[in-house]
Design a protein around this motif. Sequence first.
Motif, PDB file in Angstrom:
ATOM      1  N   LEU A 147       0.811  -1.324  -0.270  1.00 11.94           N
ATOM      2  CA  LEU A 147       0.245  -0.031  -0.124  1.00 11.94           C
ATOM      3  C   LEU A 147       0.956   1.071  -0.176  1.00 11.94           C
ATOM      4  O   LEU A 147       2.121   1.400   0.126  1.00 11.94           O
ATOM      5  CB  LEU A 147      -0.889   0.381   0.938  1.00 11.94           C
ATOM      6  CG  LEU A 147      -2.189  -0.853   1.138  1.00 11.94           C
ATOM      7  CD1 LEU A 147      -2.928  -0.953   2.957  1.00 11.94           C
ATOM      8  CD2 LEU A 147      -3.549  -0.750   0.031  1.00 11.94           C
ATOM      9  N   LYS A 148       0.162   2.103  -0.195  1.00  7.77           N
ATOM     10  CA  LYS A 148       0.671   3.403  -0.268  1.00  7.77           C
ATOM     11  C   LYS A 148      -0.039   3.993   0.855  1.00  7.77           C
ATOM     12  O   LYS A 148      -0.807   4.076   0.975  1.00  7.77           O
ATOM     13  CB  LYS A 148       0.534   4.690  -1.347  1.00  7.77           C
ATOM     14  CG  LYS A 148       1.088   4.105  -3.403  1.00  7.77           C
ATOM     15  CD  LYS A 148       0.683   5.146  -4.555  1.00  7.77           C
ATOM     16  CE  LYS A 148       1.166   4.236  -5.288  1.00  7.77           C
ATOM     17  NZ  LYS A 148       0.645   2.862  -5.648  1.00  7.77           N
ATOM     18  N   LYS A 149       1.538   4.961   2.218  1.00  3.30           N
ATOM     19  CA  LYS A 149       1.242   5.370   2.470  1.00  3.30           C
ATOM     20  C   LYS A 149      -0.293   6.709   3.094  1.00  3.30           C
ATOM     21  O   LYS A 149      -0.342   7.348   4.234  1.00  3.30           O
ATOM     22  CB  LYS A 149       2.010   5.950   4.280  1.00  3.30           C
ATOM     23  CG  LYS A 149       3.009   4.604   4.083  1.00  3.30           C
ATOM     24  CD  LYS A 149       4.193   4.702   5.158  1.00  3.30           C
ATOM     25  CE  LYS A 149       4.842   3.942   5.669  1.00  3.30           C
ATOM     26  NZ  LYS A 149       6.319   4.421   6.201  1.00  3.30           N
ATOM     27  N   GLY A 150      -0.398   7.165   1.791  1.00  2.00           N
ATOM     28  CA  GLY A 150      -1.207   8.563   1.642  1.00  2.00           C
ATOM     29  C   GLY A 150      -2.344   8.093   1.776  1.00  2.00           C
ATOM     30  O   GLY A 150      -3.597   8.673   1.042  1.00  2.00           O
ATOM     31  N   SER A 151      -2.333   6.719   1.279  1.00  2.00           N
ATOM     32  CA  SER A 151      -4.028   6.281   1.205  1.00  2.00           C
ATOM     33  C   SER A 151      -5.091   6.349   1.949  1.00  2.00           C
ATOM     34  O   SER A 151      -4.829   5.979   3.798  1.00  2.00           O
ATOM     35  CB  SER A 151      -4.118   4.405   0.880  1.00  2.00           C
ATOM     36  OG  SER A 151      -3.347   4.198  -0.292  1.00  2.00           O
ATOM     37  N   ASP A 155      -9.820   3.944   0.060  1.00  2.00           N
ATOM     38  CA  ASP A 155      -9.028   4.219  -1.645  1.00  2.00           C
ATOM     39  C   ASP A 155      -8.928   2.182  -1.891  1.00  2.00           C
ATOM     40  O   ASP A 155      -9.472   1.935  -2.194  1.00  2.00           O
ATOM     41  CB  ASP A 155      -7.897   4.698  -1.085  1.00  2.00           C
ATOM     42  CG  ASP A 155      -8.099   6.376  -1.602  1.00  2.00           C
ATOM     43  OD1 ASP A 155      -8.830   6.517  -2.120  1.00  2.00           O
ATOM     44  OD2 ASP A 155      -7.129   6.707  -0.744  1.00  2.00           O
ATOM     45  N   PHE A 211       2.591  -2.009   4.469  1.00  2.00           N
ATOM     46  CA  PHE A 211       3.158  -0.861   3.091  1.00  2.00           C
ATOM     47  C   PHE A 211       4.777  -0.993   2.932  1.00  2.00           C
ATOM     48  O   PHE A 211       5.239   0.051   2.914  1.00  2.00           O
ATOM     49  CB  PHE A 211       3.715  -0.076   4.242  1.00  2.00           C
ATOM     50  CG  PHE A 211       2.032   0.915   4.691  1.00  2.00           C
ATOM     51  CD1 PHE A 211       1.293   1.818   4.308  1.00  2.00           C
ATOM     52  CD2 PHE A 211       1.813   0.579   5.956  1.00  2.00           C
ATOM     53  CE1 PHE A 211       0.010   2.060   4.793  1.00  2.00           C
ATOM     54  CE2 PHE A 211       0.916   1.426   7.061  1.00  2.00           C
ATOM     55  CZ  PHE A 211       0.207   1.751   5.799  1.00  2.00           C
ATOM     56  N   GLU A 226       7.353  -2.045   3.799  1.00  2.00           N
ATOM     57  CA  GLU A 226       9.204  -1.565   4.376  1.00  2.00           C
ATOM     58  C   GLU A 226       9.541  -3.077   4.320  1.00  2.00           C
ATOM     59  O   GLU A 226      10.537  -3.461   4.523  1.00  2.00           O
ATOM     60  CB  GLU A 226       9.021  -1.457   6.152  1.00  2.00           C
ATOM     61  CG  GLU A 226       7.654  -0.137   6.004  1.00  2.00           C
ATOM     62  CD  GLU A 226       8.559   1.192   5.339  1.00  2.00           C
ATOM     63  OE1 GLU A 226      10.763   0.906   4.807  1.00  2.00           O
ATOM     64  OE2 GLU A 226       8.245   2.357   4.881  1.00  2.00           O
ATOM     65  N   TYR A 265       6.733  -9.498  -3.014  1.00  2.00           N
ATOM     66  CA  TYR A 265       6.163  -8.670  -3.713  1.00  2.00           C
ATOM     67  C   TYR A 265       6.744  -8.544  -5.319  1.00  2.00           C
ATOM     68  O   TYR A 265       6.252  -7.379  -6.052  1.00  2.00           O
ATOM     69  CB  TYR A 265       6.429  -7.483  -3.331  1.00  2.00           C
ATOM     70  CG  TYR A 265       5.316  -7.265  -2.151  1.00  2.00           C
ATOM     71  CD1 TYR A 265       4.529  -7.909  -2.251  1.00  2.00           C
ATOM     72  CD2 TYR A 265       5.610  -6.307  -0.769  1.00  2.00           C
ATOM     73  CE1 TYR A 265       3.480  -7.108  -1.251  1.00  2.00           C
ATOM     74  CE2 TYR A 265       4.911  -5.701   0.200  1.00  2.00           C
ATOM     75  CZ  TYR A 265       3.927  -6.871   0.427  1.00  2.00           C
ATOM     76  OH  TYR A 265       2.698  -6.588   1.646  1.00  2.00           O
ATOM     77  N   TYR A 312      10.527  -5.483  -6.634  1.00  2.00           N
ATOM     78  CA  TYR A 312      11.243  -5.097  -5.500  1.00  2.00           C
ATOM     79  C   TYR A 312      12.593  -5.937  -4.607  1.00  2.00           C
ATOM     80  O   TYR A 312      12.760  -7.400  -5.730  1.00  2.00           O
ATOM     81  CB  TYR A 312       9.852  -5.685  -4.223  1.00  2.00           C
ATOM     82  CG  TYR A 312       9.501  -4.332  -4.700  1.00  2.00           C
ATOM     83  CD1 TYR A 312       8.842  -3.535  -3.563  1.00  2.00           C
ATOM     84  CD2 TYR A 312       7.728  -5.073  -5.911  1.00  2.00           C
ATOM     85  CE1 TYR A 312       7.635  -2.858  -4.542  1.00  2.00           C
ATOM     86  CE2 TYR A 312       7.049  -4.005  -6.127  1.00  2.00           C
ATOM     87  CZ  TYR A 312       6.771  -2.743  -4.825  1.00  2.00           C
ATOM     88  OH  TYR A 312       5.833  -2.318  -5.293  1.00  2.00           O
TER      89      TYR A 312
END
Length: 765
Positions: free
Chosen positions: A405-409, A501, A584, A586, A647, A680
Amino acid sequence: MIKYALVVLILLSGFNCTHKSEVRDGDREEVFRHRADSIMALMTLDEKIGQLNLPAAGDITTGQASNSNVAEKIKNGQVGGLFNLKSAEKIREVQRLAVEESRLGIPLLFGMDVIHGYETIFPIPLGLSSSWDMDLIKETARIAANEASADGISWTFSPMTDISRDPRWGRVSEGNGEDPYLASQIAKAMVEGYQGNDLSLENTIMACVKHFALYGAGEAGRDYNTVDMSKIRMYNEYFPPYKAAIDAGVGTVMTAFNEVDGIPASANRWLMTQVLREDWGFDGFVVTDYTAIEEMIDHGIGDLDHVSALALKAGVDMDMVSEGFLTTLKSALQQGKISEKDIDDACRRILIAKLKLGLFEDPYRYADPERAKKEVFSDDNRKRAREIASQTFVLLKNDNGTLPLKKGSKIALVGPMADNAENMSGTWSVAGNFGESISLRKGLENALGDGALISYAKGSNVVVDSLLESRVSIFGKPTYRDPRSEQILIEEALVAAKDADVIIAAVGESAEMSGESSSLTTIELPENQRNLLKALHKTGKPVIVVLFTGRPIGLGWEKENIPAILNVWFAGSEAGDAIADALFGEVNPSGKLTMTFPQNVGQIPLYYNHKNTGRPLAEGKWFEKFRSNYLDVTNEPLYPFGFGLSYTSFQYGEMEFNKVELKGDDKLLVKIPVTNIGQYSGQEVVQLYIRDKVASVTRPVKELKGFQKIQLEIGQTKLVEFEITVKHLKFYDYDLNYVWESGDFEIMIGGDSQQVKSKTISWKN
């Protein structure tokens, strides 16, 4: 008492050699035996029998029975050890009763179920096994031993190495899955982690391999149930992990509840003496499981007097809780049912264990309040628990790069396991600080900081049936049942998801839906949770299932409809932060299943290393009449043993062999290039399987014989090499001889038990 305590100390001071470096192992063992015999020369018959008694005590109890007047029994020399008493202060006080107020001052053993961590809880063992990382697994045992020993514990009832192919059995959560080779490697790592190289060091504890034997093969997946199998299957499929623990030097062995060949394990002399001691060379002591001696009455082989005598004659040294030894052995001796040598042998083995632990030199060495304050549940240990947990997650599905996921979601977090810190540790985490665990909700908030865009709703209870839910929250891990209707809870979840989202659905089991006495007749995701997922799926928003479970679960609908499924097991104290790290990106998930996920309960038992029938279904076929298959579903698992996505993507090249025709003690070298072709960096578990194509007894269609976990950067290729010798080809034949036979062998390498490269070689004597 002082007089006799001084005599014991004088005897012990004659030859101080607790460290291995001071004397050869054989001489060292002889010194311990001599010391034990010197102590026994001072003991009365009652005191010897007292050393064989292990009552329960303290804050945490399990099972059917309890003991009274423990303090008086300790003073009278009627207790050899206690278990499940927590804290250095409490243990020091109880130890003081033994060494200062009993006649001889013989110290007690203090045991505890330190199964997957002490206060710092790591993932459940089934989860840890999914890391396929022996160094990591060994480290969890080392940290657990360090914490437990500081708090007074000198003995753990771990590792559990029972092979099981039946996910209905709740205790699969405590084991290492279905494969004997992998479970053997884990058994060795755990024993070495707990015991180190020297049991007398203050930060090591004595391990106990359990449950000997075959406990994981109970009929119908029901706990404590009957086990019946051939000896050839015992030796080839179920015995190897126990033997691996013995070969690693495990200090103690725990008996199983079940019968073996019609005789309960705790009374089975063939098992406890011939196999364990004579064939495998085990020289530690044997302890029963909780009330196992008393339970043999219900098995139907005699009253307490009789079964206690049977257990001692079989080779059992210590009686957990039943007090059959304490209350009947003296009479059994007088009646000639047992000999004094039987009692002496058991007492000696227990005293030797205490000598090895250094308890006679310093009875309080494992109870250091100041050390406990610094080392138990420390920041460093919690940091490692978070890092280790993230290596155990298995990515089961990830369509179209839904994760990471993107952290801005904007995130909608729903599900009964989304905000439940107490359940993060899973089953058999008896010493944990459940309220200090990190929930998934807290982990997401920690990852996103002050700008977190998270809407939350519970969405459903764990199960619809309130009585069932009450049965799975009896160990202080509440499920926080919501009394409102299923439909209201779903509607609340849809409101939370309206502006999101992406939806994260934290579903599956609660902590105690797996574990001891937690068998199930169905392994499907509970219907109310599936109804929640169906409602969320209809929103059209991407749904990510974060699956909490202690067993393989039926996920047929989820596999077909949910774009991303991350199996996080029960990840321990730092679960929420570790899961957020994976969600996320990491950390790139690298776990691989160590137990097959069936399509439904009707396929059970289902495991990769099965044997062929005389009418196998042709490869690629769905159904064929008069073949070994089902009318309603395929033979295939939902997810096979060894499966786990990343990923990124890994490409396997062609295998290279140094030779394809071998003789005798030749070595086969197999190389295979593995390339990271994704976007990745990531880790891959490269798995080696072998099939013995023709043998004197039928052999499995494939068997795991090696694995390597490798790190690959984007675009990087590594040439992975396996060295195969005749030891990889050995098995127990019909006469239980450990042999290998000439013939053709299929060599397979891949990323799981199904997706493999394959080539056949010839190997002759």
